[in-house]
Design a protein around this motif. Structure first.
Motif, mmCIF file in Angstrom:
data_model
loop_
_atom_site.group_PDB
_atom_site.id
_atom_site.type_symbol
_atom_site.label_atom_id
_atom_site.label_comp_id
_atom_site.label_asym_id
_atom_site.label_seq_id
_atom_site.Cartn_x
_atom_site.Cartn_y
_atom_site.Cartn_z
ATOM 1 N N SER A 20 11.480 -3.484 2.956
ATOM 2 C CA SER A 20 11.309 -2.807 1.671
ATOM 3 C C SER A 20 10.227 -1.739 1.759
ATOM 4 C CB SER A 20 10.972 -3.811 0.566
ATOM 5 O OG SER A 20 9.983 -4.714 0.993
ATOM 6 N N SER A 21 9.204 -1.981 2.561
ATOM 7 C CA SER A 21 8.225 -0.951 2.929
ATOM 8 C C SER A 21 8.081 -1.027 4.447
ATOM 9 C CB SER A 21 6.897 -1.159 2.194
ATOM 10 O OG SER A 21 6.433 -2.495 2.291
ATOM 11 N N ILE A 29 17.076 -7.764 -3.934
ATOM 12 C CA ILE A 29 17.197 -6.633 -4.860
ATOM 13 C C ILE A 29 15.915 -6.491 -5.673
ATOM 14 C CG2 ILE A 29 18.421 -5.772 -6.894
ATOM 15 C CD1 ILE A 29 20.942 -7.173 -5.773
ATOM 16 N N ASP A 30 15.400 -7.615 -6.184
ATOM 17 C CA ASP A 30 14.217 -7.578 -7.049
ATOM 18 C C ASP A 30 12.989 -7.012 -6.343
ATOM 19 O OD1 ASP A 30 15.658 -8.594 -9.146
ATOM 20 O OD2 ASP A 30 14.858 -10.628 -9.010
ATOM 21 N N GLN A 31 12.926 -7.142 -5.029
ATOM 22 C CA GLN A 31 11.765 -6.606 -4.326
ATOM 23 C C GLN A 31 12.050 -5.245 -3.694
ATOM 24 O OE1 GLN A 31 11.149 -9.951 -1.697
ATOM 25 N NE2 GLN A 31 11.938 -8.831 0.055
ATOM 26 N N GLY A 32 13.227 -4.694 -3.971
ATOM 27 C CA GLY A 32 13.530 -3.337 -3.509
ATOM 28 C C GLY A 32 13.823 -3.237 -2.035
ATOM 29 N N TRP A 81 4.322 -1.654 -2.675
ATOM 30 C CA TRP A 81 5.187 -1.101 -3.714
ATOM 31 C C TRP A 81 5.158 0.426 -3.766
ATOM 32 C CZ3 TRP A 81 3.013 1.555 -7.897
ATOM 33 C CH2 TRP A 81 1.638 1.390 -8.085
ATOM 34 N N ARG A 82 4.033 1.018 -3.384
ATOM 35 C CA ARG A 82 3.973 2.486 -3.385
ATOM 36 C C ARG A 82 4.909 3.074 -2.327
ATOM 37 N NH1 ARG A 82 -0.044 4.586 -6.535
ATOM 38 N NH2 ARG A 82 -1.599 3.088 -7.294
ATOM 39 N N LYS A 83 4.899 2.488 -1.144
ATOM 40 C CA LYS A 83 5.808 2.957 -0.094
ATOM 41 C C LYS A 83 7.259 2.708 -0.478
ATOM 42 C CE LYS A 83 2.967 2.680 4.082
ATOM 43 N NZ LYS A 83 2.900 2.099 5.451
ATOM 44 N N MET A 84 7.520 1.539 -1.075
ATOM 45 C CA MET A 84 8.882 1.205 -1.480
ATOM 46 C C MET A 84 9.418 2.212 -2.496
ATOM 47 S SD MET A 84 10.692 -0.477 -4.172
ATOM 48 C CE MET A 84 9.660 -1.727 -4.935
ATOM 49 N N LEU A 85 8.573 2.625 -3.443
ATOM 50 C CA LEU A 85 9.025 3.497 -4.530
ATOM 51 C C LEU A 85 9.058 4.978 -4.145
ATOM 52 C CD1 LEU A 85 7.261 1.773 -7.555
ATOM 53 C CD2 LEU A 85 9.658 1.610 -6.871
ATOM 54 N N THR A 86 8.356 5.346 -3.087
ATOM 55 C CA THR A 86 8.442 6.729 -2.589
ATOM 56 C C THR A 86 9.407 6.827 -1.412
ATOM 57 O OG1 THR A 86 6.471 6.353 -1.224
ATOM 58 C CG2 THR A 86 6.126 7.377 -3.379
ATOM 59 N N TYR A 105 11.611 -1.851 -10.876
ATOM 60 C CA TYR A 105 10.897 -0.679 -11.390
ATOM 61 C C TYR A 105 11.844 0.374 -11.956
ATOM 62 C CZ TYR A 105 6.509 -1.969 -8.960
ATOM 63 O OH TYR A 105 5.366 -2.591 -8.523
ATOM 64 N N LEU A 106 11.392 1.023 -13.032
ATOM 65 C CA LEU A 106 12.008 2.250 -13.518
ATOM 66 C C LEU A 106 11.187 3.411 -12.971
ATOM 67 C CD1 LEU A 106 12.651 1.367 -17.295
ATOM 68 C CD2 LEU A 106 14.128 0.935 -15.309
#
Length: 264
Positions: free
Chosen positions: A112-113, A130-133, A166-171, A241-242
């Motif tokens: 995920s990251s 899925i919940d953890q991306g 989470w920052r790496k996952m979302l970018t 996350y949205l």
């Protein structure tokens, strides 16, 4: 259109891409359908997911009293190695804990990251990933109770992360790793009592696609307590996350128990 209710984690449906739903008491929203649209989120209060009282949320959607009393949030949830139901020993409620702990559990590697190790009940595959991306995930062992999964995770924490960045996952700052090869490498690292449960013949690699139009370059986390009224254009959904056009990201899971009004 306005949706009102208490936030709980988004329900998901496997697909290409994954489908996300915000479910309220009297309505639901397929969040995928509002991508590239402006959304307004207004915080209106709290409601504990356990006692249903309008008390401030402490953690995981529970008020302070329920967090320290409910068996659903015992220490063994976050630390599976503390599970004791297999010994007939209860923490807060042995009947509840037996139902959850004494069922098949999966220890897995997910990307995920960076590559991380984790534990989930078999019934939560692939929802947990899925919940953890996670972009990819693979099962390492399938064991009959939570305790054995927990000691396996502890052994592998020396070699893999156990939390998602989470920052790496979302970018979408994610490396490329061969999880099938990584799985092959972990067998000698497993505790002796779980060696027999190694998923030797099965190399089912899950690959997950998220509904994201564009990934942000930098992210800023939205706290409804600090910003009770937020407006932004939704550009993606990943994990729980949205993702908004201005780089704001909103973690639905960490906002469970918040009463909100969402306008499209």
């Amino acid at each position: 259109m306005t949706y009102q209710g208490v936030l709980t984690k988004m329900q998901t449906e496997i697909g290409n891409p994954i489908q996300y739903y915000l479910v309220f008491e009297n309505s639901f929203l397929n969040v995928n359908q509002v991508l590239n649209k402006e959304i307004t989120i207004q915080m209106e209060g709290y409601q504990c997911l356990n006692c249903r009282k309008k008390k401030k949320i402490f953690r995981q959607g529970f008020c302070y009293d329920c967090f320290y009393a409910s068996p659903a949030v015992g220490d063994w949830i976050m630390k599976p190695e503390l599970s004791t139901a297999h010994l007939g020993i209860g923490d807060r409620d042995l009947d509840y804990e037996s139902k959850v702990q004494l069922q098949p559990h999966i220890v897995y590697l997910a990307l995920s990251s960076e590559v991380k190790v984790g534990v989930t009940r078999k019934t939560q595959v692939p929802t947990r990933w899925i919940d953890q991306g996670a972009e990819k995930a693979i099962a390492i062992v399938e064991v009959p109770n939570r305790y054995l999964a927990g000691i396996t995770e502890v052994a592998l924490k020396n070699h893999f992360a156990d939390k998602t960045n989470w920052r790496k996952m979302l970018t979408n700052d994610i490396g490329t790793t061969d999880l099938i090869q990584e799985k092959a490498n972990v067998q000698p690292l497993l505790p002796q009592e779980v060696q027999e449960y190694f998923c030797n013949e099965k190399n089912d690699l899950y690959e997950l696609e998220y509904p994201v139009l564009t990934y942000p370059k930098k992210v800023t986390s939205l706290s409804l307590e600090k910003t009770p009224l937020f407006k932004g254009v939704l550009m993606g959904i990943k994990g729980q996350y949205l993702l908004f056009e201005d780089g704001t990201v909103f973690n639905i899971r960490s906002s469970e128990g918040y009463q909100v009004s969402i306008s499209i």
